[in-house]
Design a protein around this motif. Sequence first.
Motif, PDB file in Angstrom:
ATOM      1  N   ASN A  68     -18.636  49.800  13.461  1.00 33.63           N
ATOM      2  CA  ASN A  68     -18.791  48.655  12.983  1.00 33.63           C
ATOM      3  C   ASN A  68     -17.519  47.749  11.938  1.00 33.63           C
ATOM      4  OD1 ASN A  68     -21.359  47.393  13.661  1.00 33.63           O
ATOM      5  ND2 ASN A  68     -22.190  48.574  12.398  1.00 33.63           N
ATOM      6  N   THR A  69     -16.734  48.704  12.311  1.00 33.77           N
ATOM      7  CA  THR A  69     -15.132  48.382  11.716  1.00 33.77           C
ATOM      8  C   THR A  69     -14.496  47.232  12.894  1.00 33.77           C
ATOM      9  OG1 THR A  69     -14.283  50.387  11.958  1.00 33.77           O
ATOM     10  CG2 THR A  69     -15.599  50.155   9.940  1.00 33.77           C
ATOM     11  N   LYS A  70     -14.395  47.503  14.377  1.00 36.20           N
ATOM     12  CA  LYS A  70     -13.558  47.014  14.893  1.00 36.20           C
ATOM     13  C   LYS A  70     -14.184  45.301  15.281  1.00 36.20           C
ATOM     14  CE  LYS A  70     -14.161  51.712  17.067  1.00 36.20           C
ATOM     15  NZ  LYS A  70     -13.640  52.407  18.808  1.00 36.20           N
ATOM     16  N   VAL A  71     -13.251  44.681  15.331  1.00 34.78           N
ATOM     17  CA  VAL A  71     -13.194  43.186  15.347  1.00 34.78           C
ATOM     18  C   VAL A  71     -12.372  43.087  16.737  1.00 34.78           C
ATOM     19  CG1 VAL A  71     -12.583  41.343  14.350  1.00 34.78           C
ATOM     20  CG2 VAL A  71     -13.234  42.754  12.538  1.00 34.78           C
ATOM     21  N   GLU A  72     -12.335  42.108  17.004  1.00 37.88           N
ATOM     22  CA  GLU A  72     -11.972  41.174  18.424  1.00 37.88           C
ATOM     23  C   GLU A  72     -10.590  41.009  18.292  1.00 37.88           C
ATOM     24  OE1 GLU A  72     -12.821  38.191  22.228  1.00 37.88           O
ATOM     25  OE2 GLU A  72     -14.085  39.286  20.888  1.00 37.88           O
ATOM     26  N   GLY A  73      -9.588  41.247  18.745  1.00 37.15           N
ATOM     27  CA  GLY A  73      -8.164  40.662  18.398  1.00 37.15           C
ATOM     28  C   GLY A  73      -7.734  41.627  17.633  1.00 37.15           C
ATOM     29  N   MET A  74      -7.407  42.357  17.031  1.00 37.97           N
ATOM     30  CA  MET A  74      -7.395  43.355  15.926  1.00 37.97           C
ATOM     31  C   MET A  74      -6.120  44.515  16.880  1.00 37.97           C
ATOM     32  SD  MET A  74     -10.428  46.606  15.829  1.00 37.97           S
ATOM     33  CE  MET A  74     -10.648  47.710  17.409  1.00 37.97           C
ATOM     34  N   LYS A  75      -5.133  44.522  15.748  1.00 43.95           N
ATOM     35  CA  LYS A  75      -4.169  44.884  16.657  1.00 43.95           C
ATOM     36  C   LYS A  75      -3.849  46.751  16.448  1.00 43.95           C
ATOM     37  CE  LYS A  75       0.791  44.887  16.435  1.00 43.95           C
ATOM     38  NZ  LYS A  75       2.185  45.365  15.878  1.00 43.95           N
ATOM     39  N   GLN A  76      -4.705  47.324  15.476  1.00 45.11           N
ATOM     40  CA  GLN A  76      -5.293  48.288  15.570  1.00 45.11           C
ATOM     41  C   GLN A  76      -5.860  48.628  15.139  1.00 45.11           C
ATOM     42  OE1 GLN A  76      -1.094  49.969  14.445  1.00 45.11           O
ATOM     43  NE2 GLN A  76      -1.332  51.757  15.131  1.00 45.11           N
ATOM     44  N   HIS A  77      -6.426  49.740  14.821  1.00 39.49           N
ATOM     45  CA  HIS A  77      -7.662  50.168  14.284  1.00 39.49           C
ATOM     46  C   HIS A  77      -7.770  52.317  14.019  1.00 39.49           C
ATOM     47  CE1 HIS A  77     -12.403  52.085  14.277  1.00 39.49           C
ATOM     48  NE2 HIS A  77     -12.372  51.106  13.386  1.00 39.49           N
ATOM     49  N   ILE A  78      -7.542  53.010  12.928  1.00 41.04           N
ATOM     50  CA  ILE A  78      -7.400  54.797  12.778  1.00 41.04           C
ATOM     51  C   ILE A  78      -8.630  54.195  11.926  1.00 41.04           C
ATOM     52  CG2 ILE A  78      -4.830  54.569  12.733  1.00 41.04           C
ATOM     53  CD1 ILE A  78      -5.226  54.235   9.798  1.00 41.04           C
ATOM     54  N   VAL A  79      -9.055  55.541  11.789  1.00 40.47           N
ATOM     55  CA  VAL A  79      -9.816  56.673  11.228  1.00 40.47           C
ATOM     56  C   VAL A  79      -9.781  57.456  10.853  1.00 40.47           C
ATOM     57  CG1 VAL A  79     -12.403  57.572  11.290  1.00 40.47           C
ATOM     58  CG2 VAL A  79     -11.938  55.411  13.093  1.00 40.47           C
ATOM     59  N   LEU A  80     -10.056  57.180   9.015  1.00 36.16           N
ATOM     60  CA  LEU A  80      -8.788  58.478   8.263  1.00 36.16           C
ATOM     61  C   LEU A  80     -10.886  59.041   7.051  1.00 36.16           C
ATOM     62  CD1 LEU A  80      -6.257  56.107   6.658  1.00 36.16           C
ATOM     63  CD2 LEU A  80      -5.560  58.457   8.413  1.00 36.16           C
ATOM     64  N   PRO A  81     -10.803  60.534   7.057  1.00 39.85           N
ATOM     65  CA  PRO A  81     -11.487  61.039   6.838  1.00 39.85           C
ATOM     66  C   PRO A  81     -11.870  60.679   5.169  1.00 39.85           C
ATOM     67  CG  PRO A  81      -9.797  62.503   6.754  1.00 39.85           C
ATOM     68  CD  PRO A  81      -9.342  61.277   7.381  1.00 39.85           C
ATOM     69  N   VAL A  82     -12.360  59.896   4.855  1.00 45.94           N
ATOM     70  CA  VAL A  82     -12.668  59.179   3.723  1.00 45.94           C
ATOM     71  C   VAL A  82     -13.566  58.886   3.413  1.00 45.94           C
ATOM     72  CG1 VAL A  82      -9.641  57.960   2.658  1.00 45.94           C
ATOM     73  CG2 VAL A  82     -10.949  56.849   4.134  1.00 45.94           C
ATOM     74  N   THR A  83     -14.181  58.120   1.618  1.00 45.30           N
ATOM     75  CA  THR A  83     -15.304  57.079   1.898  1.00 45.30           C
ATOM     76  C   THR A  83     -15.321  56.221   1.331  1.00 45.30           C
ATOM     77  OG1 THR A  83     -15.095  58.353  -0.280  1.00 45.30           O
ATOM     78  CG2 THR A  83     -16.374  60.062   1.086  1.00 45.30           C
ATOM     79  N   HIS A  84     -15.938  55.479   1.277  1.00 43.72           N
ATOM     80  CA  HIS A  84     -16.032  54.316   1.237  1.00 43.72           C
ATOM     81  C   HIS A  84     -15.429  53.289  -0.323  1.00 43.72           C
ATOM     82  CE1 HIS A  84     -17.712  50.022   2.513  1.00 43.72           C
ATOM     83  NE2 HIS A  84     -17.727  49.333   1.621  1.00 43.72           N
ATOM     84  N   PRO A  85     -16.059  54.341  -1.349  1.00 47.82           N
ATOM     85  CA  PRO A  85     -16.248  54.337  -2.932  1.00 47.82           C
ATOM     86  C   PRO A  85     -14.633  54.439  -2.786  1.00 47.82           C
ATOM     87  CG  PRO A  85     -18.086  55.807  -2.530  1.00 47.82           C
ATOM     88  CD  PRO A  85     -17.615  55.133  -1.255  1.00 47.82           C
ATOM     89  N   PHE A  86     -14.326  55.272  -2.206  1.00 46.26           N
ATOM     90  CA  PHE A  86     -12.533  55.467  -2.971  1.00 46.26           C
ATOM     91  C   PHE A  86     -11.721  55.761  -1.688  1.00 46.26           C
ATOM     92  CE2 PHE A  86     -16.103  58.673  -4.925  1.00 46.26           C
ATOM     93  CZ  PHE A  86     -16.121  57.888  -6.058  1.00 46.26           C
ATOM     94  N   MET A  87     -12.137  55.060  -1.149  1.00 43.51           N
ATOM     95  CA  MET A  87     -10.567  54.407   0.259  1.00 43.51           C
ATOM     96  C   MET A  87      -9.674  53.999  -0.325  1.00 43.51           C
ATOM     97  SD  MET A  87     -11.170  52.557   3.688  1.00 43.51           S
ATOM     98  CE  MET A  87     -12.407  53.130   4.635  1.00 43.51           C
ATOM     99  N   MET A  88      -9.622  52.860  -1.398  1.00 44.35           N
ATOM    100  CA  MET A  88      -8.789  52.338  -1.753  1.00 44.35           C
ATOM    101  C   MET A  88      -7.662  52.937  -2.436  1.00 44.35           C
ATOM    102  SD  MET A  88     -11.643  51.830  -4.004  1.00 44.35           S
ATOM    103  CE  MET A  88     -12.095  51.042  -3.905  1.00 44.35           C
TER     104      MET A  88
END
Length: 111
Positions: A68-88
């Motif tokens: 559900n993080t993918k968006v039509e028209g996006m240039k790139q998409h990567i998946v990293l081993p991080v959690t939602h609350p601490f990603m930033m």
Amino acid sequence: MDKLHGLPGFELIGGPSSLELGTKENSIPRQLGPANFELGIIAGSRSINLILSTLLPGQDDGKVSVSNTKVEGMKQHIVLPVTHPFMMKNANVIAQVKSFLAQGEFQSGVH
């Protein structure tokens, strides 16, 4: 999100914007349409919220499924081993964001 909208206290915990998110047709993300600008998306694949993770399909960060993080028209998409609350605050996420903003692409081989 969709499964939690009806729970008492959901808005109190998630805030007013939590009611506008989700995957249903009337959700804000579904109404935006394809990206018409350079968009890079970083999704997380680790969770510290095992209860919410059981409600999400496939890989997730405890709040959002990777699919559900993918968006039509996006240039790139990567998946990293991080959690939602601490990603930033994650050094790798920060480096990837800086790379995308400076060069228009994520760093290859750094995941």
